[in-house]
Motif scaffolding. Structure first.
Motif, PDB file in Angstrom:
ATOM      1  N   GLU A  17       0.796  -1.221   0.000  1.00 16.91           N
ATOM      2  CA  GLU A  17       0.000   0.000   0.000  1.00 16.91           C
ATOM      3  C   GLU A  17       0.836   1.281   0.000  1.00 16.91           C
ATOM      4  N   LEU A  18       2.126   1.152   0.241  1.00 15.49           N
ATOM      5  CA  LEU A  18       2.982   2.343   0.304  1.00 15.49           C
ATOM      6  C   LEU A  18       4.171   2.240  -0.647  1.00 15.49           C
ATOM      7  N   PRO A  19       3.906   2.200  -1.960  1.00 18.58           N
ATOM      8  CA  PRO A  19       5.044   2.200  -2.896  1.00 18.58           C
ATOM      9  C   PRO A  19       5.784   3.531  -2.758  1.00 18.58           C
ATOM     10  N   GLY A  20       7.075   3.489  -2.926  1.00 21.82           N
ATOM     11  CA  GLY A  20       7.866   4.707  -2.765  1.00 21.82           C
ATOM     12  C   GLY A  20       8.369   4.904  -1.346  1.00 21.82           C
ATOM     13  N   PHE A  21       8.106   3.911  -0.487  1.00 24.74           N
ATOM     14  CA  PHE A  21       8.570   3.966   0.898  1.00 24.74           C
ATOM     15  C   PHE A  21       9.255   2.653   1.249  1.00 24.74           C
ATOM     16  N   SER A  22      10.206   2.730   2.153  1.00 17.56           N
ATOM     17  CA  SER A  22      10.832   1.531   2.709  1.00 17.56           C
ATOM     18  C   SER A  22      10.171   1.263   4.054  1.00 17.56           C
ATOM     19  N   ILE A  23       9.729   0.034   4.249  1.00 19.51           N
ATOM     20  CA  ILE A  23       9.050  -0.345   5.487  1.00 19.51           C
ATOM     21  C   ILE A  23       9.899  -1.376   6.189  1.00 19.51           C
ATOM     22  N   GLY A  24      10.114  -1.167   7.482  1.00 17.30           N
ATOM     23  CA  GLY A  24      10.918  -2.096   8.252  1.00 17.30           C
ATOM     24  C   GLY A  24      10.310  -2.404   9.607  1.00 17.30           C
ATOM     25  N   ALA A  43      10.770  -2.588  13.569  1.00 20.60           N
ATOM     26  CA  ALA A  43      11.575  -1.949  14.615  1.00 20.60           C
ATOM     27  C   ALA A  43      11.213  -2.509  15.985  1.00 20.60           C
ATOM     28  N   THR A  44      10.683  -3.728  16.006  1.00 22.76           N
ATOM     29  CA  THR A  44      10.289  -4.370  17.262  1.00 22.76           C
ATOM     30  C   THR A  44      11.526  -4.716  18.062  1.00 22.76           C
ATOM     31  N   ALA A  45      11.464  -4.429  19.365  1.00 24.12           N
ATOM     32  CA  ALA A  45      12.574  -4.753  20.255  1.00 24.12           C
ATOM     33  C   ALA A  45      12.015  -5.087  21.633  1.00 24.12           C
ATOM     34  N   THR A  46      12.486  -6.155  22.217  1.00 27.38           N
ATOM     35  CA  THR A  46      12.086  -6.448  23.592  1.00 27.38           C
ATOM     36  C   THR A  46      13.162  -5.868  24.512  1.00 27.38           C
ATOM     37  N   PRO A  47      12.836  -5.396  25.687  1.00 25.85           N
ATOM     38  CA  PRO A  47      11.594  -5.600  26.418  1.00 25.85           C
ATOM     39  C   PRO A  47      10.552  -4.502  26.222  1.00 25.85           C
ATOM     40  N   ASP A  48      10.506  -3.840  25.081  1.00 29.55           N
ATOM     41  CA  ASP A  48       9.394  -2.931  24.810  1.00 29.55           C
ATOM     42  C   ASP A  48       8.090  -3.718  24.906  1.00 29.55           C
ATOM     43  N   ALA A  49       6.986  -2.997  24.935  1.00 32.74           N
ATOM     44  CA  ALA A  49       5.681  -3.644  25.073  1.00 32.74           C
ATOM     45  C   ALA A  49       4.886  -3.552  23.773  1.00 32.74           C
ATOM     46  N   CYS A  50       5.588  -3.593  22.629  1.00 39.24           N
ATOM     47  CA  CYS A  50       4.870  -3.439  21.366  1.00 39.24           C
ATOM     48  C   CYS A  50       5.640  -4.045  20.204  1.00 39.24           C
ATOM     49  N   PHE A  51       4.879  -4.267  19.139  1.00 39.55           N
ATOM     50  CA  PHE A  51       5.470  -4.485  17.828  1.00 39.55           C
ATOM     51  C   PHE A  51       5.564  -3.094  17.221  1.00 39.55           C
ATOM     52  N   ARG A  52       6.626  -2.825  16.498  1.00 44.09           N
ATOM     53  CA  ARG A  52       6.835  -1.475  15.959  1.00 44.09           C
ATOM     54  C   ARG A  52       7.342  -1.557  14.528  1.00 44.09           C
ATOM     55  N   CYS A  53       6.814  -0.677  13.667  1.00 44.62           N
ATOM     56  CA  CYS A  53       7.296  -0.608  12.286  1.00 44.62           C
ATOM     57  C   CYS A  53       7.726   0.821  11.981  1.00 44.62           C
ATOM     58  N   VAL A  54       8.601   0.954  10.981  1.00 41.47           N
ATOM     59  CA  VAL A  54       9.069   2.265  10.536  1.00 41.47           C
ATOM     60  C   VAL A  54       8.838   2.387   9.041  1.00 41.47           C
ATOM     61  N   VAL A  55       8.477   3.600   8.622  1.00 43.08           N
ATOM     62  CA  VAL A  55       8.233   3.874   7.211  1.00 43.08           C
ATOM     63  C   VAL A  55       9.094   5.070   6.819  1.00 43.08           C
ATOM     64  N   TYR A  56      10.053   4.817   5.924  1.00 41.80           N
ATOM     65  CA  TYR A  56      10.978   5.834   5.433  1.00 41.80           C
ATOM     66  C   TYR A  56      10.684   6.146   3.971  1.00 41.80           C
ATOM     67  N   PRO A  57      10.922   7.383   3.545  1.00 37.71           N
ATOM     68  CA  PRO A  57      10.892   7.635   2.101  1.00 37.71           C
ATOM     69  C   PRO A  57      12.014   6.826   1.448  1.00 37.71           C
ATOM     70  N   ASP A  58      11.772   6.315   0.237  1.00 39.77           N
ATOM     71  CA  ASP A  58      12.829   5.572  -0.460  1.00 39.77           C
ATOM     72  C   ASP A  58      14.074   6.425  -0.595  1.00 39.77           C
ATOM     73  N   LYS A  59      15.229   5.772  -0.525  1.00 42.83           N
ATOM     74  CA  LYS A  59      16.500   6.491  -0.591  1.00 42.83           C
ATOM     75  C   LYS A  59      16.819   7.006  -1.982  1.00 42.83           C
ATOM     76  N   GLY A  60      16.084   6.566  -2.993  1.00 39.26           N
ATOM     77  CA  GLY A  60      16.375   6.967  -4.358  1.00 39.26           C
ATOM     78  C   GLY A  60      16.077   8.426  -4.647  1.00 39.26           C
ATOM     79  N   ARG A  61      15.276   9.050  -3.810  1.00 40.94           N
ATOM     80  CA  ARG A  61      14.954  10.455  -4.063  1.00 40.94           C
ATOM     81  C   ARG A  61      15.750  11.351  -3.118  1.00 40.94           C
ATOM     82  N   PRO A  62      16.007  12.578  -3.509  1.00 42.54           N
ATOM     83  CA  PRO A  62      16.768  13.460  -2.615  1.00 42.54           C
ATOM     84  C   PRO A  62      15.957  13.773  -1.368  1.00 42.54           C
TER      85      PRO A  62
END
Length: 192
Positions: A61-68, A70-89
Motif C-alpha cells: 500500500e505504500l510504494p515509494g517507501f521503505s518499510i521495516g 523496529a520491534t525490540a524487547t523488552p518494549d511492550a509493542c510491535f513497531r514498524c518504521v516507514v521511510y521515504p525511499d532512498k532513491g529520491r533526494p
C-alpha cells in the motif's frame, strides 16, 4: 474497543513496577512485572507471522517507501518504521513514520520522528503525534487504517499517550514516564 485512562494504567502496572525495587537488579530474580512481560512476549512471538504479514500489506500500500520492523524487547509493542525511499533526494531535516501495536493493551499509536543527517550520523530533532506534515500524513493514515483492520485496536489519543504515570519503564522513571512509554516503548525516538 476503547479503554479508559484508568484501565490502561491498571493494565500497564501489571507489566511495569511502581517502585525502583521492582526493576532488574544483578544477582536477583526479576520482578513479577518483568516476568509477566517476558511471558507475554513468549506468547506473542508465536504469532510473529501475523506481524510480518501486516508489514507485507503495508509495503503493497505504500510504494515509494521503505518499510521495516523496529520491534525490540523488552518494549511492550510491535513497531514498524516507514521511510521515504532512498532513491529520491531527502531534505536535511526529514521525517520517519512509526507505528506501534501494544502487546499489553488493545491500543496502537502512530507518530513521526524528525531527524537530521550529519556525516553518516542521525540526530534526533522532534517527535510528533499530530502527523500533519505533508510528507508523513499519508503513510501515517495507511498505518492507522491497516492496524485497525488487521488487529481491531483503537488509536491511543495523544492526550492520554502523554499522561504521566507512576511506573518505572526501563530507563524512564516518574515523573518523566508517560502512558505511551508504558504501553509501547521508553525510547520512541530510537529507530533503525
Amino acid at each position: 474497543m476503547s479503554s479508559s485512562l484508568e484501565q490502561l494504567i491498571t493494565i500497564a502496572s501489571r507489566y511495569w513496577p511502581s517502585n525502583r525495587n521492582g526493576d532488574y537488579r544483578p544477582g536477583q530474580q526479576i520482578s513479577p512485572e518483568a516476568r509477566r512481560l517476558h511471558e507475554l512476549w513468549e506468547q506473542e512471538i508465536k504469532n510473529i507471522n501475523r506481524w510480518w504479514a501486516f508489514l507485507d500489506e503495508l509495503r503493497g500500500e505504500l510504494p515509494g517507501f521503505s518499510i521495516g520492523d523496529a520491534t525490540a524487547t523488552p518494549d511492550a509493542c510491535f513497531r514498524c518504521v516507514v521511510y521515504p525511499d532512498k532513491g529520491r533526494p531527502l531534505p536535511d531535516l526529514h521525517w520517519v513514520v512509526v507505528g506501534c501495536v501494544s502487546i499489553i493493551a488493545p491500543v496502537y499509536a502512530v507518530y513521526g520522528v524528525q531527524f537530521e543527517d550529519r556525516e553518516k550520523t542521525r540526530v534526533f530533532r522532534a517527535m510528533d503525534f499530530e502527523l500533519q506534515q505533508s510528507e508523513i500524513k499519508t503513510p501515517a493514515e495507511v498505518i492507522a487504517r491497516r492496524v485497525e483492520a488487521e488487529f481491531g485496536f483503537t488509536r491511543l489519543p495523544r492526550e492520554m499517550a502523554q499522561m504521566p504515570v507512576p511506573l518505572f519503564v526501563q530507563w524512564k522513571e516518574p515523573p518523566e514516564t508517560t502512558l505511551f512509554h508504558a504501553l509501547f516503548t521508553n525510547e520512541p525516538e530510537n529507530i533503525p
